[in-house]
Design an enzyme around this catalytic site. Structure first.
Site, mmCIF file in Angstrom:
data_model
loop_
_atom_site.group_PDB
_atom_site.id
_atom_site.type_symbol
_atom_site.label_atom_id
_atom_site.label_comp_id
_atom_site.label_asym_id
_atom_site.label_seq_id
_atom_site.Cartn_x
_atom_site.Cartn_y
_atom_site.Cartn_z
ATOM 1 N N ILE A 76 0.847 -1.235 -0.181
ATOM 2 C CA ILE A 76 -0.201 -0.018 0.004
ATOM 3 C C ILE A 76 0.614 1.598 -0.008
ATOM 4 O O ILE A 76 0.391 2.264 -0.355
ATOM 5 C CB ILE A 76 -1.028 -0.144 1.354
ATOM 6 C CG1 ILE A 76 -0.296 -0.080 2.658
ATOM 7 C CG2 ILE A 76 -2.008 -0.997 0.922
ATOM 8 C CD1 ILE A 76 -1.088 0.354 3.571
ATOM 9 N N TYR A 184 6.298 3.283 17.448
ATOM 10 C CA TYR A 184 4.917 2.738 17.082
ATOM 11 C C TYR A 184 3.664 3.357 17.819
ATOM 12 O O TYR A 184 2.762 3.545 17.019
ATOM 13 C CB TYR A 184 5.130 1.172 17.464
ATOM 14 C CG TYR A 184 3.980 0.349 17.423
ATOM 15 C CD1 TYR A 184 3.510 -0.126 15.988
ATOM 16 C CD2 TYR A 184 3.614 -0.112 18.637
ATOM 17 C CE1 TYR A 184 2.289 -0.832 15.970
ATOM 18 C CE2 TYR A 184 2.408 -0.928 18.540
ATOM 19 C CZ TYR A 184 1.893 -1.476 17.230
ATOM 20 O OH TYR A 184 0.800 -2.464 17.243
ATOM 21 N N LYS A 250 13.998 -16.760 27.332
ATOM 22 C CA LYS A 250 14.589 -15.393 27.769
ATOM 23 C C LYS A 250 13.880 -14.369 28.526
ATOM 24 O O LYS A 250 12.767 -13.877 27.701
ATOM 25 C CB LYS A 250 15.394 -14.810 26.425
ATOM 26 C CG LYS A 250 16.380 -15.754 25.868
ATOM 27 C CD LYS A 250 17.353 -14.858 24.778
ATOM 28 C CE LYS A 250 18.355 -15.787 24.466
ATOM 29 N NZ LYS A 250 18.806 -15.853 22.931
#
Ligand SMILES: NC(=O)c1ccc[n+]([C@@H]2O[C@H](COP(=O)([O-])OP(=O)(O)OC[C@H]3O[C@@H](n4cnc5c(N)ncnc54)[C@H](O)[C@@H]3O)[C@@H](O)[C@H]2O)c1
Ligand SMILES: O=c1ccn([C@@H]2O[C@H](COP(=O)(O)OP(=O)(O)O[C@H]3OC[C@](O)(CO)[C@H]3O)[C@@H](O)[C@H]2O)c(=O)[nH]1
Length: 389
Positions: A76, A184, A250
């Site tokens: 896009i 973000y 982890k």
């Protein structure tokens, strides 16, 4: 089974829709397409750069829904076909995003472009063509809780007012700019504000979804098997990879952060209600999560170890976890959300939806899938001497 006699929550018949789904080839998109194909008469224009996770819905041509799903390999960022496809549809669902935390601080530009700039034309085309939009945001827009800033021993930390996340009340609390983790969340917040403003000023019919850690089969990839060896997926796939390889899991910065996990199939039910009840979903921002499934990341690791041992028949590792710093694991600029409990008032009121599946049950079905899908491939990869292909 596709039936046209479907009714919405108010008893009105639901007319068959054409849905333009951007990011249909990802984890959430694949589950949405699967349910739309098997349970409704709706059509899907599936847009993505990849289609591996929906191949089973596209081939062979003899599938009962083959005339109702069309795959368009489209990026896009630069494809002039986007507006035409949005115009052909009644509803656009935008899932496309870079959404793995390992990218936020290491590829902040790509992250901001993907989550804000690339979503702009989608919002614009929906608004200009009077098309409804369901846009996928994230629980990360809340950032940290207010409680995270209280002294560790403050009794207020136990008060839900200081940690439960409410769509119409809670502030968005991010760290400083040098903590690029928040690239973000910040991009998602700005696109939410833009969509909201398009609704207010230009009458865009929108719904914003804030997923709270949806997990299940087909999430992300297993490094070195169906994704890059050095790639870092989200925690479900990281821990699955460790379990499959019999390596300790982890724990980043002690595994103290808390999350609520929801089974993908429960969450998809909520999206279905949004798709088929526009009068109740338009103009809303919805938390979609399971407040009953809260764990620390350490507890998640312990539970996944126990469940994996049950479904694989292998004994648990003697040393099941190892501590790593966030700088070692994610690099400079990582930061974290401390706690994520979704308030369910709005989704309950508007759509009457509630999650069902416990964390144990959802891990049992998901890890059964991971074991069946990857155990053999991992065994082969481990047996192969280094350097051979
Ligand atoms: N899974 C979760 O728990 C969760 C939590 C919070 C928010 N979300 C949001 O939900 C959405 C979907 O998440 P997901 O978990 O399915 O992620 P995913 O990475 O599996 O799916 C995203 C899909 O978008 C596609 N895509 C990305 N950029 C594109 C572009 N430029 N053109 C075409 N396709 C493109 C990717 O190829 C991928 O298939 C994202 O917007 C994400 O931010 C998900
Ligand atoms: O090997 C690992 C991997 C991760 N952790 C820690 O687990 C916590 C959760 O990590 P993860 O699921 O990867 O991501 P987040 O929950 O932090 O962020 C996601 O939330 C929603 C979404 O928007 C899209 O899915 C995304 O941003 C975290 O504390 C990691 O540090 C670990 O200990 N070990």
């Amino acid at each position: 089974m596709a039936s046209s006699a479907r009714v919405d929550l108010d008893g009105n018949p639901i007319k068959p829709l054409t849905i333009c789904m951007i990011g249909a080839g990802g984890f959430i998109g694949s589950h949405l397409c699967e349910k739309i194909m098997s349970e409704t008469p709706h059509k899907v224009l599936a847009l993505d750069v990849y289609n591996d996770k929906i191949k089973h819905l596209l081939e062979p041509d003899s599938l009962p829904w083959s005339d109702r799903i069309q795959f368009h390999r489209i990026n896009i960022k630069h494809d002039s076909r986007l507006e035409g496809l949005i115009k052909m549809a009644d509803l656009t669902i935008n899932l496309a995003a870079i959404c793995t935390p390992a990218d936020y601080n290491t590829r902040p530009l790509d992250t901001i472009y993907s989550n804000f700039i690339d979503a702009l034309p989608v919002v614009k085309y929906c608004s200009e063509n009077n098309k409804r939009l369901i846009h996928f945001s994230t629980c990360e827009v809340y950032g940290k809780t207010i409680g995270a800033f209280l002294p560790k021993d403050s009794p207020l930390r136990q008060d839900p007012e200081y940690y439960v996340l409410k769509e119409d009340v809670s502030p968005c609390i991010f760290g400083p700019i040098e903590k690029q983790r928040w690239s973000y969340a910040c991009a998602k917040q700005l696109i939410e504000r833009l969509i909201y403003a398009e609704g207010a000023e230009n009458g865009l019919e929108f719904t914003i979804v804030r997923p709270f850690n949806w997990i299940g089969p087909r999430m992300d990839f297993i490094p070195g098997i169906d994704g890059p060896s050095e790639g870092v997926p989200r925690v479900l796939a990281c821990f699955s990879n460790n379990l499959l390889r019999r390596e300790p899991l982890k724990l980043v910065d002690g595994g103290e952060s808390q999350r609520t996990f929801i089974y993908i199939k429960d969450a998809i039910e909520a999206v279905f209600l949004m798709i088929e009840n526009p009068a109740r979903a338009n103009g809303q921002i919805f938390n979609v999560g399971n407040p009953n499934n809260e764990v620390t990341v350490r507890q998640l690791a312990e539970m996944m170890t126990e469940v994996y041992s049950k479904v694989s028949g292998e004994p648990p590792l003697e040393v099941p976890t190892v501590d790593v710093t966030s700088k070692e694991f994610y690099g400079v600029g990582y930061d974290d959300s401390d706690k994520r409990i979704p308030d369910m008032t709005i989704i309950n009121r508007q759509l009457g939806w509630n999650p069902k599946t416990s964390l144990w049950d959802l891990l049992e079905s998901t890890l059964t899938y991971q074991h069946r899908t990857y155990a053999e491939a991992i065994k082969k990869a481990i047996a192969k001497p280094a350097g051979t292909s």
